[in-house]
Design an enzyme around this catalytic site. Structure first.
Site, mmCIF file in Angstrom:
data_model
loop_
_atom_site.group_PDB
_atom_site.id
_atom_site.type_symbol
_atom_site.label_atom_id
_atom_site.label_comp_id
_atom_site.label_asym_id
_atom_site.label_seq_id
_atom_site.Cartn_x
_atom_site.Cartn_y
_atom_site.Cartn_z
ATOM 1 N N SER A 20 -18.157 -2.654 30.533
ATOM 2 C CA SER A 20 -18.425 -3.880 29.769
ATOM 3 C C SER A 20 -17.936 -3.688 28.345
ATOM 4 C CB SER A 20 -19.931 -4.157 29.754
ATOM 5 O OG SER A 20 -20.241 -5.124 28.766
ATOM 6 N N TYR A 57 -28.129 -0.870 28.283
ATOM 7 C CA TYR A 57 -26.942 -1.359 29.009
ATOM 8 C C TYR A 57 -25.657 -0.758 28.414
ATOM 9 C CZ TYR A 57 -23.875 -5.047 30.993
ATOM 10 O OH TYR A 57 -22.897 -5.749 31.656
#
Ligand code: NAP
Length: 243
Positions: A142, A155
């Site tokens: 990401s 995350y």
């Protein structure tokens, strides 16, 4: 045993994983559509693939953050299909919050599902690919793993971890004919981002639009199928957000 080549896409019932499953099936792969609990969505993905292609997709429920469940599933895949040519480590979750208030549970569940899962799935699959002396692995990182994001320490840590994992594994497996790459999506329209204030985000994106799951799927297919000379790379698909 499968006459077609075989792709395992984790988290393929919805969103980016679903688009990857469809794209790889269009390229002729029998796709294993992994999911965690959303059986209806997984069955819909399988049905869409069957309507679009002449391949043999199958939905397979297993929790990628559970080592034993993953091992059993990979064994079943090999018994049924005899090979795994592409692995897309895509399944992921978010549990956002400021770090000072982040519970251990929020930290662990995100690390387990987004990062430890890559170890659990890739470990048995890479052994199969080594025997085959061929294979392609794509890890779904990401933009948060490249640049960090306030409210996503868990995350971002997991997604940055996947980048280090990708580069190391690419070096280890290159001599066995196996390539390992990562994709770093920006903001993509899926269930994961449906509650975000997209107006503000779009202002920050040079291309002035969110990405689609298909944008990511085409890049995954490019890395896994169309090229045989790219390994250890992280491809940003983010509308220019990182520039
Ligand atoms: P999504 O729409 O929320 O879908 C998540 C998928 O992962 C679903 O298929 C879900 O299965 C599956 N899943 C979740 N936990 C699992 C587990 N423990 N075991 C197996 N499957 C599990 O997410 P998405 O937006 O498509 O994101 C896909 C990947 O791209 C994730 O790794 C995410 O971090 C990454 N990503 C997304 C964006 C974005 O903007 N959307 C940006 C950067 C990176 P069920 O349907 O059964 O729940």
């Amino acid at each position: 045993m499968s006459e077609n080549k075989v792709a395992l896409v984790t988290g393929a019932s919805r969103g980016i994983g679903k688009a990857c499953a469809i794209e790889l099936a269009k390229a002729g792969y029998d796709v294993i559509v992994n999911y965690a609990g959303n059986e209806e969505a997984a069955n819909n993905t399988v049905k869409e693939i069957k309507d679009l292609t002449h391949t043999n997709p199958v939905a397979m429920k297993f929790d990628v953050s559970n080592k034993e469940k993953v091992e059993t599933a990979v064994k079943e895949i090999i018994e049924k299909y005899g090979r795994i040519d592409i692995l897309v480590n895509n399944a992921g979750i978010t549990r956002d919050g400021l770090f000072i208030r982040m519970t251990e549970d929020a930290w662990e569940s995100v690390i387990n599902t987004n990062l430890n899962s890559a170890y659990y799935v890739t470990n048995p699959v890479s052994k199969i690919m080594i025997k085959q002396r061929s294979g392609a692995i794509v890890n779904m990182s990401s933009i948060a793993g490249v640049f960090g994001n306030a409210g996503q320490a868990n995350y971002s840590a997991a997604k940055a971890g996947l980048i280090g994992f990708t580069k190391s594994l690419a070096k280890e497996l290159a001599s066995r004919g196996i390539r390992v790459n990562a994709v770093a999506p920006g903001f993509i329209q899926t269930d994961m981002t449906k509650d975000l204030n997209t107006e503000k985000i779009i202002e920050l994106i040079p291309l002035k639009k969110l990405g689609t799951p298909e944008n990511i799927a085409k890049t995954v297919k490019f890395l896994a199928v169309d090229t045989d000379y790219i390994t250890g790379q992280v491809i940003g698909v983010d509308g220019g957000l990182v520039i």
